[in-house]
Motif scaffolding. Structure first.
Motif, PDB file in Angstrom:
ATOM      1  N   ILE A   4      83.334  17.123  27.042  1.00  0.00           N
ATOM      2  CA  ILE A   4      83.642  18.079  28.101  1.00  0.00           C
ATOM      3  C   ILE A   4      84.223  19.339  27.462  1.00  0.00           C
ATOM      4  N   ASP A   5      83.763  20.491  27.925  1.00  0.00           N
ATOM      5  CA  ASP A   5      84.151  21.832  27.453  1.00  0.00           C
ATOM      6  C   ASP A   5      83.643  22.153  26.050  1.00  0.00           C
ATOM      7  N   GLU A   6      82.787  21.309  25.480  1.00  0.00           N
ATOM      8  CA  GLU A   6      82.145  21.610  24.201  1.00  0.00           C
ATOM      9  C   GLU A   6      80.788  22.254  24.502  1.00  0.00           C
ATOM     10  N   THR A   7      80.404  23.235  23.711  1.00  0.00           N
ATOM     11  CA  THR A   7      79.094  23.869  23.863  1.00  0.00           C
ATOM     12  C   THR A   7      78.190  23.397  22.744  1.00  0.00           C
ATOM     13  N   VAL A   8      77.016  22.869  23.112  1.00  0.00           N
ATOM     14  CA  VAL A   8      76.030  22.430  22.130  1.00  0.00           C
ATOM     15  C   VAL A   8      74.736  23.202  22.360  1.00  0.00           C
ATOM     16  N   LEU A   9      73.954  23.264  21.304  1.00  0.00           N
ATOM     17  CA  LEU A   9      72.672  23.953  21.355  1.00  0.00           C
ATOM     18  C   LEU A   9      71.560  22.924  21.413  1.00  0.00           C
ATOM     19  N   PHE A  10      70.710  23.015  22.429  1.00  0.00           N
ATOM     20  CA  PHE A  10      69.491  22.204  22.515  1.00  0.00           C
ATOM     21  C   PHE A  10      68.335  23.188  22.590  1.00  0.00           C
ATOM     22  N   GLY A  11      67.622  23.330  21.491  1.00  0.00           N
ATOM     23  CA  GLY A  11      66.592  24.358  21.428  1.00  0.00           C
ATOM     24  C   GLY A  11      67.246  25.721  21.572  1.00  0.00           C
ATOM     25  N   ALA A  12      66.802  26.488  22.562  1.00  0.00           N
ATOM     26  CA  ALA A  12      67.379  27.802  22.829  1.00  0.00           C
ATOM     27  C   ALA A  12      68.432  27.750  23.932  1.00  0.00           C
ATOM     28  N   LEU A  13      68.809  26.553  24.347  1.00  0.00           N
ATOM     29  CA  LEU A  13      69.760  26.402  25.440  1.00  0.00           C
ATOM     30  C   LEU A  13      71.146  26.047  24.920  1.00  0.00           C
ATOM     31  N   GLU A  14      72.151  26.769  25.381  1.00  0.00           N
ATOM     32  CA  GLU A  14      73.549  26.426  25.122  1.00  0.00           C
ATOM     33  C   GLU A  14      74.063  25.686  26.340  1.00  0.00           C
ATOM     34  N   MET A  15      74.518  24.447  26.137  1.00  0.00           N
ATOM     35  CA  MET A  15      74.950  23.609  27.251  1.00  0.00           C
ATOM     36  C   MET A  15      76.439  23.317  27.132  1.00  0.00           C
ATOM     37  N   TRP A  33      68.444  16.481  31.436  1.00  0.00           N
ATOM     38  CA  TRP A  33      68.978  15.711  32.548  1.00  0.00           C
ATOM     39  C   TRP A  33      70.122  14.833  32.074  1.00  0.00           C
ATOM     40  N   LEU A  34      70.996  14.472  33.016  1.00  0.00           N
ATOM     41  CA  LEU A  34      72.150  13.626  32.734  1.00  0.00           C
ATOM     42  C   LEU A  34      71.718  12.167  32.694  1.00  0.00           C
ATOM     43  N   ILE A  35      72.172  11.446  31.680  1.00  0.00           N
ATOM     44  CA  ILE A  35      71.942  10.008  31.578  1.00  0.00           C
ATOM     45  C   ILE A  35      73.149   9.259  32.128  1.00  0.00           C
ATOM     46  N   GLU A  36      74.341   9.590  31.604  1.00  0.00           N
ATOM     47  CA  GLU A  36      75.555   8.890  32.022  1.00  0.00           C
ATOM     48  C   GLU A  36      76.786   9.664  31.584  1.00  0.00           C
ATOM     49  N   CYS A  37      77.920   9.245  32.119  1.00  0.00           N
ATOM     50  CA  CYS A  37      79.229   9.709  31.681  1.00  0.00           C
ATOM     51  C   CYS A  37      79.876   8.555  30.927  1.00  0.00           C
ATOM     52  N   LYS A  38      80.557   8.868  29.820  1.00  0.00           N
ATOM     53  CA  LYS A  38      81.121   7.812  28.979  1.00  0.00           C
ATOM     54  C   LYS A  38      82.568   8.128  28.607  1.00  0.00           C
ATOM     55  N   THR A  39      83.285   7.070  28.252  1.00  0.00           N
ATOM     56  CA  THR A  39      84.664   7.244  27.810  1.00  0.00           C
ATOM     57  C   THR A  39      84.761   7.486  26.313  1.00  0.00           C
ATOM     58  N   SER A  40      83.725   7.104  25.561  1.00  0.00           N
ATOM     59  CA  SER A  40      83.772   7.299  24.112  1.00  0.00           C
ATOM     60  C   SER A  40      82.360   7.446  23.558  1.00  0.00           C
ATOM     61  N   THR A  41      82.297   7.919  22.319  1.00  0.00           N
ATOM     62  CA  THR A  41      81.036   8.102  21.615  1.00  0.00           C
ATOM     63  C   THR A  41      81.293   7.993  20.115  1.00  0.00           C
ATOM     64  N   ASN A  42      80.240   7.793  19.338  1.00  0.00           N
ATOM     65  CA  ASN A  42      80.401   7.768  17.895  1.00  0.00           C
ATOM     66  C   ASN A  42      80.358   9.174  17.295  1.00  0.00           C
ATOM     67  N   VAL A  43      80.129  10.184  18.106  1.00  0.00           N
ATOM     68  CA  VAL A  43      80.151  11.579  17.657  1.00  0.00           C
ATOM     69  C   VAL A  43      81.615  12.021  17.560  1.00  0.00           C
ATOM     70  N   PRO A  44      82.037  12.555  16.431  1.00  0.00           N
ATOM     71  CA  PRO A  44      83.439  12.979  16.327  1.00  0.00           C
ATOM     72  C   PRO A  44      83.719  14.153  17.267  1.00  0.00           C
ATOM     73  N   PRO A  45      84.949  14.237  17.795  1.00  0.00           N
ATOM     74  CA  PRO A  45      85.309  15.356  18.670  1.00  0.00           C
ATOM     75  C   PRO A  45      85.184  16.692  17.923  1.00  0.00           C
ATOM     76  N   PRO A  46      85.004  17.780  18.647  1.00  0.00           N
ATOM     77  CA  PRO A  46      84.816  19.096  17.999  1.00  0.00           C
ATOM     78  C   PRO A  46      85.944  19.473  17.041  1.00  0.00           C
ATOM     79  N   ASP A  47      87.179  19.094  17.368  1.00  0.00           N
ATOM     80  CA  ASP A  47      88.306  19.475  16.505  1.00  0.00           C
ATOM     81  C   ASP A  47      88.396  18.640  15.226  1.00  0.00           C
ATOM     82  N   GLN A  48      87.543  17.620  15.083  1.00  0.00           N
ATOM     83  CA  GLN A  48      87.540  16.783  13.885  1.00  0.00           C
ATOM     84  C   GLN A  48      86.279  16.970  13.041  1.00  0.00           C
ATOM     85  N   ARG A  49      85.523  18.009  13.325  1.00  0.00           N
ATOM     86  CA  ARG A  49      84.295  18.271  12.552  1.00  0.00           C
ATOM     87  C   ARG A  49      84.527  19.335  11.529  1.00  0.00           C
TER      88      ARG A  49
END
Length: 130
Positions: free
Chosen positions: A45-56, A114-130
């Motif tokens: 949440i509140d992170e911006t990622v790039l998918f192709g030419a789209l910033e989400m 499209w949205l698949i699901e909302c989750k409490t955790s992921t194996n992707v590190p948070p933005p502040d830990q990258r």
């Protein structure tokens, strides 16, 4: 006294609605219509990622219990399209629902998201830990 009885009957007749649960991660799927490749990715949440030419940028992601008749997973999403000159134009702002992906879809010629699901955790590190 009758209005109180009527209010009590109406209150007991309607089903109790469970409060939505906020989640820190939204899982999306994206289709590149040129290559036909579908990519699944997690975004905080509140992170911006790039998918192709789209910033989400997801701003909120909520789940409801499976017994709830409303949309079970929903995300409030902002999507900008990046141009070759580096500028960005907002092409989507609104709620997206996992149970009805076509209800509020990102309208783009090359990409579907499209949205698949909302989750409490992921194996992707948070933005502040990258």
């Amino acid at each position: 006294m009758r209005p109180l009885v009527a209010a009590a009957v109406l209150a007991s007749a309607s089903p109790a609605m469970a409060q939505p649960v906020a989640n820190p991660v939204a899982t999306f799927a994206g289709l590149d219509k040129i290559t036909g490749r579908i990519t699944r990715f997690d975004v905080y949440i509140d992170e911006t990622v790039l998918f192709g030419a789209l910033e989400m940028t997801p701003r909120a992601c909520y789940d409801r219990p499976a017994s709830d008749t409303l949309q079970r997973s929903s995300v409030f999403l902002e999507v900008d399209q990046r141009s070759l000159d580096g500028s960005a134009d907002r092409i989507f702002t609104g709620w997206m629902f996992a149970d009805a992906p076509a209800l509020n879809a990102v309208d783009h010629a090359v990409y579907d998201v499209w949205l698949i699901e909302c989750k409490t955790s992921t194996n992707v590190p948070p933005p502040d830990q990258r």
